[in-house]
Design a protein around this motif. Structure first.
Motif, PDB file in Angstrom:
ATOM      1  N   ASP A  64       0.830  -1.209   0.000  1.00  0.00           N
ATOM      2  CA  ASP A  64       0.000   0.000   0.000  1.00  0.00           C
ATOM      3  C   ASP A  64       0.868   1.264   0.000  1.00  0.00           C
ATOM      4  O   ASP A  64       0.568   2.235  -0.692  1.00  0.00           O
ATOM      5  CB  ASP A  64      -0.941   0.019   1.214  1.00  0.00           C
ATOM      6  N   THR A  65       1.942   1.238   0.776  1.00  0.00           N
ATOM      7  CA  THR A  65       2.849   2.384   0.840  1.00  0.00           C
ATOM      8  C   THR A  65       3.519   2.613  -0.504  1.00  0.00           C
ATOM      9  O   THR A  65       3.643   3.757  -0.967  1.00  0.00           O
ATOM     10  CB  THR A  65       3.906   2.173   1.941  1.00  0.00           C
ATOM     11  N   ARG A  66       3.935   1.540  -1.158  1.00  0.00           N
ATOM     12  CA  ARG A  66       4.547   1.673  -2.493  1.00  0.00           C
ATOM     13  C   ARG A  66       3.554   2.267  -3.486  1.00  0.00           C
ATOM     14  O   ARG A  66       3.909   3.145  -4.275  1.00  0.00           O
ATOM     15  CB  ARG A  66       5.040   0.318  -2.983  1.00  0.00           C
ATOM     16  N   GLU A  86       1.586   7.029  -6.497  1.00  0.00           N
ATOM     17  CA  GLU A  86       0.530   8.014  -6.766  1.00  0.00           C
ATOM     18  C   GLU A  86       1.024   9.434  -6.467  1.00  0.00           C
ATOM     19  O   GLU A  86       0.764  10.366  -7.230  1.00  0.00           O
ATOM     20  CB  GLU A  86      -0.709   7.709  -5.928  1.00  0.00           C
ATOM     21  N   ILE A  87       1.721   9.584  -5.349  1.00  0.00           N
ATOM     22  CA  ILE A  87       2.216  10.909  -4.952  1.00  0.00           C
ATOM     23  C   ILE A  87       3.251  11.417  -5.948  1.00  0.00           C
ATOM     24  O   ILE A  87       3.223  12.592  -6.336  1.00  0.00           O
ATOM     25  CB  ILE A  87       2.786  10.862  -3.517  1.00  0.00           C
ATOM     26  N   VAL A  88       4.162  10.547  -6.372  1.00  0.00           N
ATOM     27  CA  VAL A  88       5.179  10.949  -7.347  1.00  0.00           C
ATOM     28  C   VAL A  88       4.517  11.346  -8.660  1.00  0.00           C
ATOM     29  O   VAL A  88       4.877  12.355  -9.278  1.00  0.00           O
ATOM     30  CB  VAL A  88       6.215   9.820  -7.561  1.00  0.00           C
ATOM     31  N   SER A  89       3.525  10.571  -9.077  1.00  0.00           N
ATOM     32  CA  SER A  89       2.799  10.878 -10.314  1.00  0.00           C
ATOM     33  C   SER A  89       2.090  12.226 -10.199  1.00  0.00           C
ATOM     34  O   SER A  89       2.139  13.055 -11.122  1.00  0.00           O
ATOM     35  CB  SER A  89       1.797   9.769 -10.617  1.00  0.00           C
ATOM     36  N   LEU A  90       1.436  12.456  -9.080  1.00  0.00           N
ATOM     37  CA  LEU A  90       0.749  13.727  -8.850  1.00  0.00           C
ATOM     38  C   LEU A  90       1.738  14.884  -8.829  1.00  0.00           C
ATOM     39  O   LEU A  90       1.487  15.945  -9.415  1.00  0.00           O
ATOM     40  CB  LEU A  90      -0.016  13.664  -7.526  1.00  0.00           C
TER      41      LEU A  90
END
Length: 90
Positions: free
Chosen positions: A36-38, A43-47
């Motif tokens: 889940d953390t990965r 998602e955060i890096v993509s955002l």
């Protein structure tokens, strides 16, 4: 006596089996949290990348708008200078 020892061994074996099962459950939960953390990190890096692209795009648009405004201002000043030259002679 032997019966007591056998019962104790069986009880210890069951306790160990239960402990192993609990440890396996904890391991599965831990791997799920890692997964889940990965996913969340991805998602955060993509955002973050999308936001940086938007910022660059807005910055480029602002730069283009500024350049166009400066071009229009230069054209107006050039026209005004030409008008003044024609009005007052060369």
């Amino acid at each position: 006596m032997i019966c007591t020892i056998l019962l104790r061994i069986e009880r210890d074996a069951q306790l160990l089996a239960n402990r192993i099962a609990l440890l396996k459950q904890e391991e599965m939960k831990t791997w799920k949290k890692i997964d889940d953390t990965r996913k969340r990190t991805s998602e955060i890096v993509s955002l973050k990348n999308r936001n940086e692209e938007r910022i660059q795009k807005v910055g480029l648009q602002n730069t283009l708008t500024l350049v166009e405004n400066l071009r229009l201002l230069a054209a107006k000043r050039t026209a005004a200078l030409r008008f003044n030259l024609e009005l007052h002679g060369k």
